[in-house]
Design an enzyme around this catalytic site. Structure first.
Site, short mmCIF file in Angstrom:
data_model
loop_
_atom_site.label_atom_id
_atom_site.label_comp_id
_atom_site.label_asym_id
_atom_site.label_seq_id
_atom_site.Cartn_x
_atom_site.Cartn_y
_atom_site.Cartn_z
CG ASN A 264 -101.80 -16.84 99.80
OD1 ASN A 264 -102.03 -16.95 101.00
ND2 ASN A 264 -100.89 -17.58 99.19
CB CYS B 107 -102.54 -19.42 86.68
SG CYS B 107 -101.40 -20.63 85.98
CB SER C 115 -92.67 -24.83 91.57
OG SER C 115 -94.07 -24.92 91.43
CB CYS D 185 -89.69 -18.29 97.60
SG CYS D 185 -90.93 -18.31 96.31
N GLY E 79 -92.94 -16.04 87.63
CA GLY E 79 -92.52 -16.64 86.37
C GLY E 79 -92.61 -18.15 86.32
CD GLU E 80 -93.49 -22.94 84.27
OE1 GLU E 80 -94.36 -22.85 85.15
OE2 GLU E 80 -92.69 -23.90 84.21
CD GLU F 299 -93.03 -8.50 94.61
OE1 GLU F 299 -93.38 -7.33 94.80
OE2 GLU F 299 -93.82 -9.45 94.69
N1 SAH Z 1 -95.02 -21.02 87.38
C1 SAH Z 1 -94.56 -21.94 88.39
C2 SAH Z 1 -93.90 -21.22 89.53
C3 SAH Z 1 -94.82 -20.34 90.37
S1 SAH Z 1 -94.96 -21.11 91.87
C4 SAH Z 1 -95.70 -22.80 88.85
O1 SAH Z 1 -96.82 -22.58 88.40
O2 SAH Z 1 -95.48 -23.75 89.59
C5 SAH Z 1 -96.25 -20.33 92.62
C6 SAH Z 1 -97.18 -21.34 93.26
O3 SAH Z 1 -98.24 -20.62 93.87
C7 SAH Z 1 -97.83 -22.23 92.23
O4 SAH Z 1 -98.07 -23.48 92.77
C8 SAH Z 1 -99.13 -21.52 91.97
O5 SAH Z 1 -100.09 -22.35 91.41
C9 SAH Z 1 -99.48 -21.07 93.36
N2 SAH Z 1 -100.38 -19.91 93.39
C10 SAH Z 1 -100.59 -19.00 92.45
N3 SAH Z 1 -101.48 -18.09 92.86
C11 SAH Z 1 -101.84 -18.45 94.11
C12 SAH Z 1 -102.70 -17.88 95.07
N4 SAH Z 1 -103.36 -16.76 94.83
N5 SAH Z 1 -102.81 -18.53 96.26
C13 SAH Z 1 -102.10 -19.63 96.53
N6 SAH Z 1 -101.27 -20.20 95.66
C14 SAH Z 1 -101.14 -19.62 94.46
#
Ligand code: SAH
Length: 351
Positions: A299, A121, A200, A110, A168-169, A97
Site C-alpha cells: 500500500n 520500517c 504480528s 485489526c 505499533g509493535e 486507529e
Molecule cells: N509491528 C508489527 C505490527 C504491525 S502489522 C509488525 O511489524 O508485524 C502491519 C503489517 O503491515 C506488517 O506486516 C508490516 O510489515 C506491513 N506493512 C507495513 N507497511 C506496509 C505497507 N505500506 N504496505 C503493506 N504492508 C505494510
C-alpha cells in the site's frame, strides 16, 4: 471534564482482588465488587450509571473515586469493500486507529498496541509518527469491544478474529498486550478463543522466546519481507540488532515449545526483493519451522520509493514456495480507499 478524568484513578487499572478490598474498606460487600467488575469488563460499561444492579449510592461513591477511561470512536470511515476504519480517541486525547475487516466467513478486528511506532520500517506510514506511548490493556480491549459492537450492529455477525496488526509493535508492549488478550479470552471478558488471535511482530527474537516460555495460546505472525540480512536491514533497521540468524533461533525455540506454525508476512517490491535469489532465500527460511506465507499487497505511502512488484514476480514466489509444500497466499489489500490498509495507519491528528 478532561481534567476530572485525568485526576481520578482509572477503575479498570484495579484487579478484581483490589476492587474487592476497596469495597470492603468502604463498608460494602465484596460481591458488589464482583458485579462492578462484570460491568467493567464483560459488559464493557462506559459509565457508572449503566450499572443498574448497583445502588445509586454505591455508584455515586465510585464516581467520587474513579473514572472509566473508555476509549471513544472519534471518527468512523467505511470503505467501498466494507472495511471500517476507526480513529479512536484515548483519554489523553491521543489517537490510534483500528480496523474492522469483513469477509464472507470472518469478521476480523485489526487493533493497535502503541501510539505510533519506534521501529522505523521504511515502507510503513506508522513509523513516521515515531512512538508516542504504549497502550494500556483496557485501551487495547476497548478497541476490540468497539469493533465487536460494530460487527454486531452493522453486519449482524459476531467478531471472529483479532489481529495485532494495527499501529505499533505488540512485542514492545508485551505485558499490556498479554493482559488485554487474557481479558479478551476470559469468560469474564469477551470469551474469545486464543486461537482466533494473531500477534504480528517485526520479529524481536528475545520476545518470541518469552512468548514460547509463557506458553501463550495465540498465534504468531512475523513481518519478514526479506530472508537476506542485507536487504532486510536496508528496509527494516531492527534487523541490524536482531538479525535473521537470531530470529531463526527464536522461531525454532517457539516451535519446539508451542508446536505452532508461524505465518510470515511478506511484501514483494520492485527492485528490492523481487529476484529468484530473494525467493529462494525465503524458501530456505521457510524450512526452519512449519509455516505459511502471506504475500501482501503493498500500500503506497506517498513517496514512490517502494513499488509493488508485478504479478509475475508474485507468481514466481508463489510457485516456488507452493512447489515445496509451503502454503502461500497472495493477499489483496482491504480498505485502501480510506487508508485503512496495512502500513497506512497514520492518523494526521496524532501529535
Ligand atoms: N509491528 C508489527 C505490527 C504491525 S502489522 C509488525 O511489524 O508485524 C502491519 C503489517 O503491515 C506488517 O506486516 C508490516 O510489515 C506491513 N506493512 C507495513 N507497511 C506496509 C505497507 N505500506 N504496505 C503493506 N504492508 C505494510
Amino acid at each position: 471534564m478532561t481534567e476530572e478524568i485525568i485526576t481520578k484513578k482509572d477503575i479498570r487499572k484495579l484487579k478484581l482482588e483490589e476492587l474487592k478490598a476497596f469495597f470492603v474498606a468502604h463498608g460494602e460487600k465484596p460481591f458488589r465488587a464482583q458485579q462492578v467488575y462484570e460491568w467493567l469488563w464483560q459488559k464493557s460499561a462506559k459509565s457508572f450509571d449503566q450499572m443498574t444492579n448497583v445502588s445509586v449510592a454505591t455508584r455515586e461513591m465510585l464516581k467520587t473515586h474513579f473514572s472509566i477511561n473508555h476509549i471513544h470512536v472519534d471518527q468512523m470511515q467505511r470503505s467501498e469493500d466494507g472495511t471500517i476504519k476507526n480513529a479512536v480517541k484515548l483519554h489523553d486525547g491521543m489517537i490510534v486507529e483500528s480496523v474492522l475487516i469483513p469477509t464472507e466467513k470472518r469478521i476480523t478486528a485489526c487493533v493497535s498496541s502503541q501510539v505510533g511506532c519506534s521501529l522505523a520500517c521504511k515502507f510503513c506510514a506508522t513509523a513516521r509518527l515515531k512512538r508516542q506511548r504504549n497502550l494500556n490493556p483496557d485501551e487495547i480491549y476497548d478497541q476490540v469491544v468497539a469493533i465487536k459492537e460494530q460487527s454486531e450492529s452493522l453486519f449482524g455477525r459476531p467478531l471472529t478474529n483479532i489481529v495485532f496488526m494495527g499501529m505499533g509493535e505488540p512485542l514492545l508492549n508485551y505485558a499490556n498486550v498479554v493482559t488485554a488478550i487474557e481479558k479478551i479470552t476470559s469468560p469474564k471478558g469477551l470469551n474469545m478463543a486464543a486461537k482466533r488471535i494473531t500477534v504480528s511482530t517485526v520479529g524481536i527474537a528475545k520476545m518470541i522466546m518469552k512468548m514460547a516460555d509463557d506458553e501463550v495460546k495465540f498465534n504468531l505472525a512475523v513481518s519478514l519481507h526479506s530472508a537476506l540480512d542485507g536487504v532486510r536491514s536496508s528496509i527494516m533497521p531492527i534487523n541490524d540488532t536482531n538479525p535473521l540468524s537470531e530470529l531463526a533461533d527464536a522461531l525454532r525455540y517457539w516451535y519446539q515449545k508451542r508446536k505452532k506454525k508461524v505465518t510470515y508476512e511478506y511484501v514483494v517490491w520492485k527492485g528490492i526483493n523481487d529476484t529468484k535469489k530473494d525467493a529462494e532465500a525465503l524458501l530456505t527460511f521457510c524450512k526452519i519451522i512449519p509455516c505459511k506465507v502471506n504475500l501482501i499487497e503493498y500500500n503506497p505511502i506517498d513517496d514512490g520509493e517502494f513499488q509493488q512488484a508485478s504479478d509475475d514476480k508474485l507468481r514466481m514466489y508463489q510457485e516456488l514456495l507452493e512447489g515445496h509444500g509451503i502454503t502461500t497466499r497472495i493477499r489483496k489489500s482491504r480498505g485502501k480507499d480510506i487508508a485503512a490498509a496495512c502500513g497506512q495507519l497514520a492518523n494526521k491528528t496524532v501529535v
